[in-house]
Design a protein around this motif. Sequence first.
Motif, PDB file in Angstrom:
ATOM      1  N   ILE A 243       0.825  -1.201   0.000  1.00  0.00           N
ATOM      2  CA  ILE A 243       0.000   0.000   0.000  1.00  0.00           C
ATOM      3  C   ILE A 243       0.861   1.252   0.000  1.00  0.00           C
ATOM      4  O   ILE A 243       2.092   1.184   0.119  1.00  0.00           O
ATOM      5  CB  ILE A 243      -0.962   0.001   1.212  1.00  0.00           C
ATOM      6  N   GLY A 244       0.195   2.405  -0.125  1.00  0.00           N
ATOM      7  CA  GLY A 244       0.907   3.671  -0.293  1.00  0.00           C
ATOM      8  C   GLY A 244       1.846   4.024   0.835  1.00  0.00           C
ATOM      9  O   GLY A 244       2.853   4.705   0.624  1.00  0.00           O
ATOM     10  N   SER A 245       1.551   3.579   2.031  1.00  0.00           N
ATOM     11  CA  SER A 245       2.418   3.916   3.166  1.00  0.00           C
ATOM     12  C   SER A 245       3.613   2.986   3.290  1.00  0.00           C
ATOM     13  O   SER A 245       4.486   3.210   4.134  1.00  0.00           O
ATOM     14  CB  SER A 245       1.608   3.877   4.468  1.00  0.00           C
ATOM     15  N   ILE A 258       3.700  -9.489  -8.186  1.00  0.00           N
ATOM     16  CA  ILE A 258       3.524  -8.549  -7.084  1.00  0.00           C
ATOM     17  C   ILE A 258       2.353  -7.617  -7.364  1.00  0.00           C
ATOM     18  O   ILE A 258       2.169  -7.129  -8.486  1.00  0.00           O
ATOM     19  CB  ILE A 258       4.806  -7.727  -6.888  1.00  0.00           C
ATOM     20  N   ARG A 259       1.542  -7.374  -6.317  1.00  0.00           N
ATOM     21  CA  ARG A 259       0.524  -6.321  -6.366  1.00  0.00           C
ATOM     22  C   ARG A 259       1.027  -5.132  -5.547  1.00  0.00           C
ATOM     23  O   ARG A 259       1.582  -5.308  -4.468  1.00  0.00           O
ATOM     24  CB  ARG A 259      -0.803  -6.802  -5.783  1.00  0.00           C
ATOM     25  N   SER A 260       0.790  -3.922  -6.065  1.00  0.00           N
ATOM     26  CA  SER A 260       1.230  -2.742  -5.327  1.00  0.00           C
ATOM     27  C   SER A 260       0.365  -1.549  -5.679  1.00  0.00           C
ATOM     28  O   SER A 260       0.094  -1.284  -6.856  1.00  0.00           O
ATOM     29  CB  SER A 260       2.700  -2.432  -5.635  1.00  0.00           C
ATOM     30  N   CYS A 261      -0.063  -0.821  -4.649  1.00  0.00           N
ATOM     31  CA  CYS A 261      -0.867   0.397  -4.797  1.00  0.00           C
ATOM     32  C   CYS A 261      -0.109   1.574  -4.206  1.00  0.00           C
ATOM     33  O   CYS A 261      -0.254   1.886  -3.022  1.00  0.00           O
ATOM     34  CB  CYS A 261      -2.210   0.237  -4.099  1.00  0.00           C
ATOM     35  N   GLY A 262       0.744   2.198  -4.994  1.00  0.00           N
ATOM     36  CA  GLY A 262       1.404   3.407  -4.559  1.00  0.00           C
ATOM     37  C   GLY A 262       2.566   3.215  -3.609  1.00  0.00           C
ATOM     38  O   GLY A 262       3.075   4.192  -3.042  1.00  0.00           O
ATOM     39  N   ALA A 263       3.018   1.984  -3.395  1.00  0.00           N
ATOM     40  CA  ALA A 263       4.150   1.748  -2.498  1.00  0.00           C
ATOM     41  C   ALA A 263       5.437   2.297  -3.100  1.00  0.00           C
ATOM     42  O   ALA A 263       5.537   2.541  -4.305  1.00  0.00           O
ATOM     43  CB  ALA A 263       4.297   0.260  -2.213  1.00  0.00           C
ATOM     44  N   ALA A 283       1.238  -5.918 -10.732  1.00  0.00           N
ATOM     45  CA  ALA A 283      -0.180  -5.600 -10.896  1.00  0.00           C
ATOM     46  C   ALA A 283      -0.536  -4.366 -10.069  1.00  0.00           C
ATOM     47  O   ALA A 283      -0.488  -4.419  -8.841  1.00  0.00           O
ATOM     48  CB  ALA A 283      -1.034  -6.790 -10.463  1.00  0.00           C
ATOM     49  N   PRO A 284      -0.905  -3.241 -10.711  1.00  0.00           N
ATOM     50  CA  PRO A 284      -1.316  -2.055  -9.956  1.00  0.00           C
ATOM     51  C   PRO A 284      -2.765  -2.190  -9.484  1.00  0.00           C
ATOM     52  O   PRO A 284      -3.677  -1.595 -10.049  1.00  0.00           O
ATOM     53  CB  PRO A 284      -1.150  -0.932 -10.985  1.00  0.00           C
ATOM     54  N   PRO A 291      -8.294  -1.605  -9.403  1.00  0.00           N
ATOM     55  CA  PRO A 291      -7.154  -0.871  -9.969  1.00  0.00           C
ATOM     56  C   PRO A 291      -6.778   0.318  -9.080  1.00  0.00           C
ATOM     57  O   PRO A 291      -7.623   0.895  -8.395  1.00  0.00           O
ATOM     58  CB  PRO A 291      -7.678  -0.404 -11.331  1.00  0.00           C
ATOM     59  N   CYS A 292      -5.496   0.674  -9.109  1.00  0.00           N
ATOM     60  CA  CYS A 292      -5.038   1.776  -8.253  1.00  0.00           C
ATOM     61  C   CYS A 292      -3.873   2.484  -8.913  1.00  0.00           C
ATOM     62  O   CYS A 292      -3.439   2.114 -10.010  1.00  0.00           O
ATOM     63  CB  CYS A 292      -4.647   1.249  -6.878  1.00  0.00           C
ATOM     64  N   GLY A 293      -3.358   3.485  -8.225  1.00  0.00           N
ATOM     65  CA  GLY A 293      -2.282   4.294  -8.768  1.00  0.00           C
ATOM     66  C   GLY A 293      -0.962   3.543  -8.860  1.00  0.00           C
ATOM     67  O   GLY A 293      -0.748   2.506  -8.221  1.00  0.00           O
ATOM     68  N   ALA A 294      -0.080   4.105  -9.659  1.00  0.00           N
ATOM     69  CA  ALA A 294       1.224   3.486  -9.885  1.00  0.00           C
ATOM     70  C   ALA A 294       2.093   3.591  -8.635  1.00  0.00           C
ATOM     71  O   ALA A 294       1.904   4.453  -7.783  1.00  0.00           O
ATOM     72  CB  ALA A 294       1.919   4.164 -11.064  1.00  0.00           C
ATOM     73  N   SER A 295       3.053   2.695  -8.550  1.00  0.00           N
ATOM     74  CA  SER A 295       4.010   2.692  -7.454  1.00  0.00           C
ATOM     75  C   SER A 295       5.318   3.326  -7.909  1.00  0.00           C
ATOM     76  O   SER A 295       5.546   3.533  -9.103  1.00  0.00           O
ATOM     77  CB  SER A 295       4.246   1.258  -6.967  1.00  0.00           C
ATOM     78  N   THR A 296       6.173   3.624  -6.959  1.00  0.00           N
ATOM     79  CA  THR A 296       7.470   4.235  -7.251  1.00  0.00           C
ATOM     80  C   THR A 296       8.558   3.192  -7.133  1.00  0.00           C
ATOM     81  O   THR A 296       8.684   2.526  -6.095  1.00  0.00           O
ATOM     82  CB  THR A 296       7.757   5.388  -6.278  1.00  0.00           C
TER      83      THR A 296
END
Length: 629
Positions: A243-245, A258-263, A283-284, A291-296
């Motif tokens: 997750i984002g945090s 891997i799934r990731s939402c803004g990580a 997978a975003p 669906p969610c935002g891209a990760s860094t």
Amino acid sequence: MSRRASPPATGSVASTSPTGSVASARSAPPALSVLRRLGSTLRRDEDGVALVMVIGVGAVLALLTVAAVAIALGSARTARTDQDWNGALAAAYAGVEEYQSRLAADPSYGRYGNPAAPYSAPSATAISLPAGAAANPAFGVGLTGSWASVPGSGGTASFRYEVDVSEFDITGSMSLRSTGRVGTQTRTVIAELKVNSFLDYLYFTDYEVADPTGASAAVVHDCTRYAYAGRTDANHCGELSFIGSDVLNGPVHSNDTIRSCGATFKGPVTTAYSAPSGTPLYAPMDSNSHPCGASTFSPATGPTTVGAVVMPATNAALMLETRSDLTTPAGCLFTGPTQIVFNATGTVTVRSPWTRQTQVTGDPASGGSAPAACGVPGATGLGSRDGSTFAVPANNVMYVQDVPAVATDPNYWSPTAFPPVQEATGTGTVPLSCTGVDGHGSDNGIGYPTTNESASATDYGCRTGDAFVRGVLNGSVTVATSHLLYIVGNITLANTTRDMLGLVGNDAVLVWNPVDASGVSVMPDAERGSRSIHAAVLSVNHTFRVQNPSKGGARGSLTVVGAIAQKFRGTVWVRTPDGTVHGYTKDYSYDSRFATRTPPKFLLPVSTSYAVTLWIETRAAFAADGAAR
């Protein structure tokens, strides 16, 4: 009267006139006579000078020719020497690569070497020469010793190497000294080889799903497949997402997608997923498949594909380290629920009532001993409430096993027998109780579950190989269990440069989070708040997670400095539908020492390779004739 001609003067020179008449010298002018004599002399001198010049020029040309030939021959010799010199270094490198290939084909090849090799002296008792068809000419030493030929060189280039594995069990690294030979030239390199392991990553996961233990056989079957290999969502495998945090300060690898939402990933990210060209390698989407935002990512190009890192089926190999008939010095074996508290002074306090022998022999175990280095078994030692305190086993293993069910095992207890324990110093002994504090529930005999804690019978078994670990480690050791491993408090290092800890649960590794029947935390006040763990953590068959992750409220941050490896994704933070947060936020950082070292005897993947972490050229170890230098 007629006159008579006078005779020529003495010394006069007669000459013949162009008309054939003869005239005396007296008839020529004096100057002309002198010129004639001078010209005759000069003609004779020029002939001599020309001869000298011809001889001199010839001699110079001869010298130049000799010099040119000498220079040409010398240049040829120098060129040949330079070529052999460079070739010898290439042959030395070829030796390292050949040894790496042998290790890749057989990870246990490190047990082979030549005990007589000078460089192998520190590990001479741990290695032996392979025999028969497996003989390796590169292990030759001395004048009569063999050399291995560099493939493709037609026998003109060869190498031999010496191995030092004395530090392998401690650091996961070995040292190879390889000498290359071409012609009369030899050169030697030393390469440090480190086994590629789970600890190459801050975070490693085999399957990106929640642990399916306890589900139906069909669900377990489906959930133990990778997403790209046909896993479906119909069986609710519970794919988890970063997750984002989440901020991961180190390399990350998954054999799955891997799934990731803004990580934020501050190190390289790799996966065994090999996607079609143009398809993202992650997978975003969130854990609910939204669906969610891209990760860094760093590098920004995102994940890359590498080979799968294969988990072993069990950590039983670590238990072998406690067999005194196999290992010197052997590690420490404890039986049944065991509490382990590390002390900053370099000691460890262990409470383990079921333990009879702390080292064993035989397979299956049929004999044993109790060296002081592993504590004192019995009611007033390992069985007492205060436990037994001893020095941390240096660069070794502490393994916690289930109470054996085989009567011939030295740590066997009959199903109706319970070990005597001393509840307080100076008091008598009583049989260990496995009854809960309320007189009805189960207890593991060493304080778990805690007061008012709601726990199932599988959380704390009375005869299971569970460890409960906390404290400040001053030393290097690996703690492993045949069942669960609980982290019941902060685990830190007295010296972050020197000390190193491995935690290996055959089953789950759990961050202790006790709650009552209403889901309210009953964590002792001294253990509340954020949790710090400085260790390499590995769950072989299950996961690393927070106990009761959706209960107990927000706990603060979970700081891990080290590495985490697990078969399934573990949950450490949950937001329930009503918006309540439970568990810990992640603060994970990689211990960069794991790039070149591992905790003592840390478990390895099923298939391994060895990477060179250091190259250095040193003085040639052998002359071209094989003599040691």
